[in-house]
Design a protein around this motif. Sequence first.
Motif, short mmCIF file in Angstrom:
data_model
loop_
_atom_site.label_atom_id
_atom_site.label_comp_id
_atom_site.label_asym_id
_atom_site.label_seq_id
_atom_site.Cartn_x
_atom_site.Cartn_y
_atom_site.Cartn_z
N PRO A 14 25.37 74.66 65.75
CA PRO A 14 26.57 74.79 64.90
C PRO A 14 26.39 75.83 63.81
CG PRO A 14 26.01 72.49 65.25
CD PRO A 14 24.84 73.29 65.74
N ALA A 15 25.20 75.93 63.23
CA ALA A 15 24.97 76.93 62.19
C ALA A 15 25.06 78.34 62.76
CB ALA A 15 23.59 76.72 61.56
N ALA A 16 24.57 78.54 63.99
CA ALA A 16 24.63 79.86 64.61
C ALA A 16 26.07 80.29 64.84
CB ALA A 16 23.86 79.85 65.92
N LEU A 17 26.91 79.37 65.29
CA LEU A 17 28.31 79.72 65.52
C LEU A 17 29.01 80.09 64.22
CD1 LEU A 17 29.23 76.90 68.08
CD2 LEU A 17 28.71 79.32 68.55
N ARG A 18 28.66 79.41 63.14
CA ARG A 18 29.29 79.72 61.85
C ARG A 18 28.77 81.04 61.30
NH1 ARG A 18 32.12 76.78 58.05
NH2 ARG A 18 32.02 77.58 55.92
N ALA A 19 27.48 81.36 61.57
CA ALA A 19 26.90 82.58 61.04
C ALA A 19 27.58 83.82 61.58
CB ALA A 19 25.41 82.64 61.38
N GLN A 20 28.22 83.75 62.75
CA GLN A 20 28.89 84.91 63.31
C GLN A 20 30.09 85.33 62.47
OE1 GLN A 20 29.80 83.95 67.36
NE2 GLN A 20 27.66 83.82 67.99
N ARG A 21 30.59 84.44 61.64
CA ARG A 21 31.74 84.77 60.80
C ARG A 21 31.33 85.20 59.40
NH1 ARG A 21 33.41 79.91 63.35
NH2 ARG A 21 33.06 78.72 61.44
N ASP A 22 30.01 85.30 59.14
CA ASP A 22 29.53 85.75 57.83
C ASP A 22 29.70 87.26 57.73
OD1 ASP A 22 27.82 86.36 55.54
OD2 ASP A 22 27.19 84.28 55.76
N SER A 23 30.12 87.74 56.56
CA SER A 23 30.37 89.16 56.38
C SER A 23 29.09 89.98 56.27
CB SER A 23 31.23 89.39 55.14
OG SER A 23 30.58 88.90 53.98
N LEU A 24 27.96 89.34 55.96
CA LEU A 24 26.69 90.04 55.82
C LEU A 24 25.84 89.83 57.06
CD1 LEU A 24 25.68 89.15 52.16
CD2 LEU A 24 26.59 91.33 52.97
N GLY A 25 25.02 90.84 57.38
CA GLY A 25 24.07 90.70 58.46
C GLY A 25 22.90 89.82 58.06
N ALA A 26 22.12 89.42 59.06
CA ALA A 26 21.01 88.50 58.80
C ALA A 26 19.97 89.12 57.89
CB ALA A 26 20.38 88.08 60.13
N MET A 27 19.67 90.41 58.04
CA MET A 27 18.65 91.04 57.20
C MET A 27 19.09 91.12 55.75
SD MET A 27 16.78 94.01 59.40
CE MET A 27 18.14 95.13 59.15
N GLU A 28 20.37 91.43 55.53
CA GLU A 28 20.87 91.48 54.16
C GLU A 28 20.82 90.10 53.50
OE1 GLU A 28 22.09 94.99 56.27
OE2 GLU A 28 22.33 92.85 56.73
N ARG A 29 21.16 89.07 54.27
CA ARG A 29 21.08 87.72 53.72
C ARG A 29 19.64 87.30 53.47
NH1 ARG A 29 23.15 84.46 57.81
NH2 ARG A 29 23.72 86.19 59.17
N ALA A 30 18.74 87.70 54.37
CA ALA A 30 17.32 87.39 54.16
C ALA A 30 16.77 88.12 52.94
CB ALA A 30 16.53 87.77 55.40
N GLU A 31 17.20 89.35 52.71
CA GLU A 31 16.74 90.10 51.54
C GLU A 31 17.22 89.45 50.25
OE1 GLU A 31 15.21 92.84 48.87
OE2 GLU A 31 14.64 92.33 50.93
N ARG A 32 18.45 88.98 50.23
CA ARG A 32 18.95 88.30 49.04
C ARG A 32 18.18 87.01 48.78
NH1 ARG A 32 25.53 88.68 48.45
NH2 ARG A 32 25.73 90.95 48.62
N THR A 33 17.86 86.28 49.85
CA THR A 33 17.10 85.05 49.70
C THR A 33 15.70 85.33 49.16
OG1 THR A 33 18.33 84.00 51.50
CG2 THR A 33 16.18 83.05 50.93
N ASP A 34 15.02 86.35 49.71
CA ASP A 34 13.68 86.69 49.23
C ASP A 34 13.71 87.25 47.82
OD1 ASP A 34 12.65 85.79 51.57
OD2 ASP A 34 12.22 87.75 52.43
N ALA A 35 14.78 87.98 47.48
CA ALA A 35 14.89 88.52 46.12
C ALA A 35 15.00 87.38 45.10
CB ALA A 35 16.10 89.45 46.01
N GLU A 36 15.68 86.30 45.47
CA GLU A 36 15.77 85.15 44.57
C GLU A 36 14.43 84.44 44.46
OE1 GLU A 36 17.30 82.58 41.88
OE2 GLU A 36 18.27 84.37 42.70
N LYS A 37 13.65 84.40 45.55
CA LYS A 37 12.34 83.75 45.52
C LYS A 37 11.36 84.49 44.62
CE LYS A 37 12.62 81.69 50.13
NZ LYS A 37 12.04 81.67 51.49
N ALA A 38 11.64 85.74 44.28
CA ALA A 38 10.75 86.49 43.41
C ALA A 38 10.74 85.93 41.99
CB ALA A 38 11.15 87.97 43.39
#
Length: 499
Positions: A14-38
């Motif tokens: 279900p998460a994968a199906l919802r992710a297809q409607r996200d405006s950002l790509g997976a790498m951009e979302r991963a970069e934002r997540t890692d930037a917050e972990k800093a």
Amino acid sequence: MRRIPFLLLLLLLPAALRAQRDSLGAMERAERTDAEKAFLSERFYGHTPAGELYRPTPSLSRLEVHMQLRREEEARLEPLGDGTLEGGIRAESYRRLDPHSVVWADARYLRGRRSNVRWNSTADYLLLYPYITADSVGGDLSTEEYAFGGGYARRLGRFAVAIRGDYRAGQEYRQVDPRPHNVVSDFTLRVGGGIEWQRHTLLADFAWRLYKQNQRISFQNETNIIRELFMTGLGSYLPRYSGKSSSTTVAYEGRGYGATLQFMPRVGTGWYALIAWNRFTTGRNYRPNNSIPVSSLATQELKANVVYRAARWSAGVCGNFERRLGTEMVADRNGQGSIVDRQTLYENRTHEVGAEATVVWHRGTGRYVLHPSIVWSSSTARYLAPRREMIVSRLGASLRGEASWLLDGWRLAATAGVGYYAPPRKGLRLDALADYLAEYLTRTAARLNCCHLAPEASLHAERRLRNRTACFAELRYAPRIYQGGDSEHHLTAACGLLF
């Protein structure tokens, strides 16, 4: 358990199906997540279920296959063995349903082997010590574990409500004498909520835990002279229940509860603070004699953390105190299992204080982080009769650097760091103890108090795929180099998908 990898895929579908409607790509979302972990403030969002609602990161799911290798020239803790080779599959997902609600879930399946495990026949050693069953022979242990959990949080006006549940099950076994077979069940439920002001929020949660372990130790070759000892702390054991028989059956039953209070900004910079308290009590029962209570262990932990986050840096201090109290029971000998006396003979107090900071800056497409830290800890274990004591301490500092680059179709990241740790205080007193047990504890104290250097390095690479998904691979190596020339090696490798 062999169906777990398939169940993990169903969990994230279900998460994968919802992710297809996200405006950002997976790498951009991963970069934002890692930037917050800093920033040090990122750790606060997972301390309470309601804190997940204020996590300033986009939706992201991760499915990975991983492998972990550990090799020690001399075991740092013999009850954990001198090596590990394990692999598994892990899935996790964090999904924002709307501006007022969030749901998250994770699951894992793990299988592997620990080599040369001695002085421990019980699963979850770090949770239950010193009240374990042990022998001096040991051997390799096969392990298998699966776990899953998830939570939901929602904002209702100025208030927030949240719930999270986690379940873990596992088993350990050996095919040569002595043959332990341990089956573990561990469930935790957390409920919480919060109230918002204009810029800050106050959160609280309450946790309840139920733990069980059934242990059966059997022998197929009765001519071997192997003694299973019911350990009680610093080399002491209960002779009445120790020895060798065709089968030894032990049951652990534990219950725990805790509470956390947390203060933090709703968004942006500011002060973060939390205080958490937990209590966990475990009883050990000898089943062949009417499940007679043998001992109990009460563990209490108090934790505090304060962090200030600015736009490009963060700094914080933390403290932790843990106290373990062990009580031994004396039962009558008429076969009824009635307890006629209780004595609290074991105590272990652990103190830890640390300070750390992070500095973050950007240059071009790169993000860079510098992370210095310092830590002091001291643990004093005492057994009252006969009088014994072990003191283990650590004082050290580390410096770690991180860098990541978001390129055309790729995201690359690397870390490198080093730390050095030494014992400012140590001590060992072992009165009235058999030579073979004294040698074991002397080795343990010397290893835990040994000065060592702890370097680390890691590499991470992501590649964009279709439908706003990405694949990744990562490698981490973290050895320890001890005074005297011994060393240990930790290697972790993983690959998978982001979506």
